[in-house]
Scaffold this active site. Structure first.
Site, mmCIF file in Angstrom:
data_model
loop_
_atom_site.group_PDB
_atom_site.id
_atom_site.type_symbol
_atom_site.label_atom_id
_atom_site.label_comp_id
_atom_site.label_asym_id
_atom_site.label_seq_id
_atom_site.Cartn_x
_atom_site.Cartn_y
_atom_site.Cartn_z
ATOM 1 N N HIS A 19 43.880 36.687 37.593
ATOM 2 C CA HIS A 19 43.634 37.782 37.577
ATOM 3 C C HIS A 19 44.779 38.517 36.705
ATOM 4 O O HIS A 19 44.875 39.455 35.864
ATOM 5 C CB HIS A 19 43.694 38.330 38.523
ATOM 6 C CG HIS A 19 42.500 38.084 39.897
ATOM 7 N ND1 HIS A 19 42.631 37.718 41.072
ATOM 8 C CD2 HIS A 19 40.680 37.789 39.090
ATOM 9 C CE1 HIS A 19 41.017 37.122 41.337
ATOM 10 N NE2 HIS A 19 40.180 37.169 40.016
ATOM 11 N N LYS A 43 30.173 40.325 50.308
ATOM 12 C CA LYS A 43 30.760 38.772 50.435
ATOM 13 C C LYS A 43 31.119 39.386 51.781
ATOM 14 O O LYS A 43 31.308 40.365 52.488
ATOM 15 C CB LYS A 43 31.804 38.416 49.464
ATOM 16 C CG LYS A 43 31.737 38.290 48.628
ATOM 17 C CD LYS A 43 32.800 37.889 47.455
ATOM 18 C CE LYS A 43 31.828 37.179 45.843
ATOM 19 N NZ LYS A 43 32.964 37.008 44.610
ATOM 20 N N ARG A 93 37.522 30.534 33.064
ATOM 21 C CA ARG A 93 38.581 29.922 32.955
ATOM 22 C C ARG A 93 38.111 28.165 32.833
ATOM 23 O O ARG A 93 38.978 27.322 32.574
ATOM 24 C CB ARG A 93 38.610 29.292 34.999
ATOM 25 C CG ARG A 93 39.392 31.228 35.552
ATOM 26 C CD ARG A 93 39.794 30.675 36.884
ATOM 27 N NE ARG A 93 38.048 30.892 37.605
ATOM 28 C CZ ARG A 93 37.422 31.262 38.762
ATOM 29 N NH1 ARG A 93 37.688 30.994 39.416
ATOM 30 N NH2 ARG A 93 36.542 30.764 38.927
ATOM 31 N N SER A 131 40.333 32.570 43.935
ATOM 32 C CA SER A 131 40.446 33.817 45.232
ATOM 33 C C SER A 131 40.384 32.572 46.767
ATOM 34 O O SER A 131 40.450 33.480 47.429
ATOM 35 C CB SER A 131 39.930 35.360 45.282
ATOM 36 O OG SER A 131 40.145 35.892 44.459
HETATM 37 O O1 PNS Z 1 35.514 38.779 41.134
HETATM 38 P P1 PNS Z 1 33.891 38.164 41.001
HETATM 39 O O2 PNS Z 1 33.289 38.302 41.928
HETATM 40 O O3 PNS Z 1 33.135 37.658 39.911
HETATM 41 O O4 PNS Z 1 33.396 39.365 40.363
HETATM 42 C C1 PNS Z 1 31.829 40.165 40.540
HETATM 43 C C2 PNS Z 1 31.259 41.628 39.763
HETATM 44 C C3 PNS Z 1 32.052 42.527 40.280
HETATM 45 C C4 PNS Z 1 32.371 41.959 38.011
HETATM 46 C C5 PNS Z 1 29.738 41.488 39.211
HETATM 47 O O5 PNS Z 1 29.139 40.945 40.845
HETATM 48 C C6 PNS Z 1 29.800 42.942 39.421
HETATM 49 O O6 PNS Z 1 29.754 44.324 38.041
HETATM 50 N N1 PNS Z 1 28.592 43.803 39.944
HETATM 51 C C7 PNS Z 1 27.948 45.210 39.812
HETATM 52 C C8 PNS Z 1 26.948 45.368 40.106
HETATM 53 C C9 PNS Z 1 26.560 45.038 38.555
HETATM 54 O O7 PNS Z 1 26.243 45.833 37.549
HETATM 55 N N2 PNS Z 1 25.083 43.903 38.428
HETATM 56 C C10 PNS Z 1 24.361 43.563 37.390
HETATM 57 C C11 PNS Z 1 25.222 42.979 35.902
HETATM 58 S S1 PNS Z 1 25.985 41.454 36.410
#
Ligand code: PNS
Length: 167
Positions: A19, A43, A93, A131
């Protein structure tokens, strides 16, 4: 010229070297980088609370004047609108990341056509880092030095010790 504000969203539980590497790469490209910690990930069993993550990330970003940490709930595109950003950054990645990242990028574009997703790749040595794996290795007594910043490792040690005492 308008200010280019990038939003780098995620769970960051915990923030690892992959990150940080992505944030480092963002710094010369964008005027401002906002690390956005999602509040309602759904989660189970987070290692750190959102407040603890914000605290850690804030400390890690403190040497970099164009980076800051914020939290958000709900839709990413709404948060981006709120902070005046049209660019979201995600790390890729490996090819295996691509499918879900592509879906998210397309969904975000559908929700707000002004939003662009920029994919950056981390240093090769971090290409296997996640993570989830860091937490698993640490929980089972493995050394996570070099995979997470020392600050995060020490906080992980303290949290694990506290939980062990409680059980
Ligand atoms: O670190 P992660 O868990 O891969 O991050 C995921 C994240 C936070 C980027 C994604 O879940 C997100 O943007 N969530 C917010 C909800 C949202 O906007 N959902 C619709 C678009 S995917």
């Amino acid at each position: 010229m308008s200010t280019r504000i990038a939003v780098y969203p995620g769970s960051f539980d915990p923030m690892h070297e992959g990150h940080l590497d992505i944030i480092r790469r963002c710094r010369p490209i964008f005027d401002q980088v906002i690390v956005a910690v999602l509040r309602n990930t759904g989660k189970k069993h987070p290692l750190f609370t959102v407040e603890e993550r914000v605290d850690l990330i804030g400390e890690l970003l403190s040497p970099w004047d164009n980076c800051r940490v914020e939290t958000f709930s709900g839709l990413l595109v709404d948060f981006m609108d709120h902070v005046g950003s049209r660019i979201t950054v995600r790390g890729l990645r490996a090819v295996s990341d691509f499918e879900s990242e592509f879906q998210m990028a397309q969904m975000n574009r559908r929700l707000d056509p002004r939003v662009e997703t920029v994919f950056l790749t981390p240093k090769e040595e971090y290409s296997y880092l996640s993570s989830r794996l860091v937490k698993e290795v640490h929980l089972l007594g493995g050394d996570v030095s070099g995979l997470v910043p020392n600050l995060v490792r020490d906080r992980m040690d303290a949290t694990l010790a506290e939980r062990t005492r409680e059980t």
